[in-house]
Enzyme design. Structure first.
Site, PDB file in Angstrom:
ATOM      1  CB  ILE A 192      71.680 126.505  37.112  1.00  0.00           C
ATOM      2  CG1 ILE A 192      70.448 126.925  36.547  1.00  0.00           C
ATOM      3  CG2 ILE A 192      71.446 126.142  38.328  1.00  0.00           C
ATOM      4  CD1 ILE A 192      69.377 126.073  36.171  1.00  0.00           C
ATOM      5  CE1 TYR A 252      72.144 119.538  35.815  1.00  0.00           C
ATOM      6  CE2 TYR A 252      71.013 118.995  37.464  1.00  0.00           C
ATOM      7  CZ  TYR A 252      72.165 119.290  36.957  1.00  0.00           C
ATOM      8  OH  TYR A 252      73.492 119.250  37.753  1.00  0.00           O
ATOM      9  NE  ARG A 295      76.373 115.566  40.794  1.00  0.00           N
ATOM     10  CZ  ARG A 295      76.411 115.137  41.962  1.00  0.00           C
ATOM     11  NH1 ARG A 295      76.040 113.974  42.480  1.00  0.00           N
ATOM     12  NH2 ARG A 295      77.346 116.016  42.787  1.00  0.00           N
ATOM     13  CE  LYS A 299      73.177 122.700  36.512  1.00  0.00           C
ATOM     14  NZ  LYS A 299      72.819 122.360  37.874  1.00  0.00           N
ATOM     15  CE1 TYR A 307      72.266 101.559  39.240  1.00  0.00           C
ATOM     16  CE2 TYR A 307      70.153 100.843  39.056  1.00  0.00           C
ATOM     17  CZ  TYR A 307      71.561 100.585  39.484  1.00  0.00           C
ATOM     18  OH  TYR A 307      71.875  99.426  39.664  1.00  0.00           O
ATOM     19  CB  THR A 364      72.568 117.651  42.047  1.00  0.00           C
ATOM     20  OG1 THR A 364      71.775 117.033  41.094  1.00  0.00           O
ATOM     21  CG2 THR A 364      73.720 116.814  42.387  1.00  0.00           C
ATOM     22  CB  THR A 365      74.221 121.832  44.841  1.00  0.00           C
ATOM     23  OG1 THR A 365      74.724 121.651  43.507  1.00  0.00           O
ATOM     24  CG2 THR A 365      75.155 122.546  45.638  1.00  0.00           C
TER      25      THR A 365
END
Length: 292
Positions: free
Chosen positions: A203, A133, A138, A161, A107, A44-45
């Site tokens: 992380i 994750y 998000r 994570k 989503y 994502t980052t």
């Protein structure tokens, strides 16, 4: 492999908006020098949502080349459609990565059974280890500990994570997952407590700008040195907050530019540059951390 300080790496971009591969390779070298123990490429980052598939593959390949076996490389392979995640996993599998970080599908809001089916399909696409994750803030779906426990029985699903920041969730996971399953924090602000309570590492977004401090924090916390870890964490607690004051990785990229590590802080729309108020907040916390 899946322990200690692992950075959720930003993806440097040029003024024109292209991936800056020279800056990317320099960034990997810097992390190795600073003591970072692992890199997540195109999570994502790393702005995975705005990269085309060929760019995604090229970034991971470039990170692997720059790492040259000196640091573990984990490829982000999350997505909302299972068949697309499987295809991306198969493509990434050909690269010399050490494993995958696979986020819950955003989503769609699948059920827990849907999550199990999704991750089983992804696990069949590779023999390499997969770290789950869970980031409901998000993706709008929360993978429950019971679901993680079921998935931990698969040979190549080796860790999670966990980004809820809920330490009760950590205890639930510890009680239910298979032995040896890696429990990694995905929330910088609570990562010290997470590791002192038996987690195996983090992380980290903060590790983008304070890699040496995050490595020290992980070493201290994993050794059970609570007082030392508290002192180290105290210097960077402000960064844990301000690096999320606007959409990640906007503050982290600006901080890296302010530190002189990156030449630009360019992003892709819909992300926009850090506001003046955000800049002031991040700058203050960089000074407290001794980074500028």
């Amino acid at each position: 492999m899946f322990s200690g300080s692992i950075v959720a790496l930003v993806t440097p971009m040029t003024i024109e908006g292209a991936v800056d591969f020279d800056a990317l390779k320099s960034l990997v070298k810097w992390h190795i020098e600073q003591g970072t123990q692992g890199i997540v490429a195109v999570g994502t980052t790393g702005e995975s949502a705005t990269l085309e598939t060929d760019e995604h593959l090229a970034v991971v390949k470039a990170v692997c080349e720059a790492a040259n076996g000196r640091i573990h490389v984990i490829a982000g392979n999350g997505g909302s459609a299972t068949h697309k995640v499987v295809a991306l996993t198969e493509a990434l599998d050909a690269l010399p990565i050490d494993g995958f970080l696979t986020a819950t599908p955003a989503y769609n809001k699948p059920t827990q059974q849907g999550l199990i089916a999704h991750f089983k399909a992804v696990a069949k696409a590779t023999d390499k280890p997969i770290v789950l994750y869970n980031v409901p803030g998000r993706t709008a779906v929360d993978m429950k500990p019971q679901t993680v426990a079921v998935l931990s029985e698969l040979n190549n699903i080796v860790g999670i994570k966990e980004a809820t920041g809920d330490l009760v969730r950590l205890a639930d996971l510890q009680a239910q997952v298979q032995p040896g399953f890696a429990l990694l924090s995905g929330d910088d602000a609570t990562s010290r407590a997470f590791m002192l309570a038996g987690g195996h590492g983090v992380i980290s977004v903060t590790a983008n700008v304070a890699p040496k401090a995050m490595r020290t924090l992980c070493d201290q916390a994993l050794a059970g040195h609570g007082a030392d870890a508290l002192a180290t964490d105290g210097l960077i607690q402000g960064l844990h907050r301000s690096l999320f004051i606007e959409a990640n990785p906007t503050p982290a990229k600006w901080a890296l530019k302010r530190m002189g590590v990156l030449a630009t802080d360019n992003l892709r729309l819909p992300l926009v540059p850090l506001t003046q108020a955000g800049q002031a907040s991040v700058e203050a916390d960089l000074k407290i951390a001794g980074l500028i």
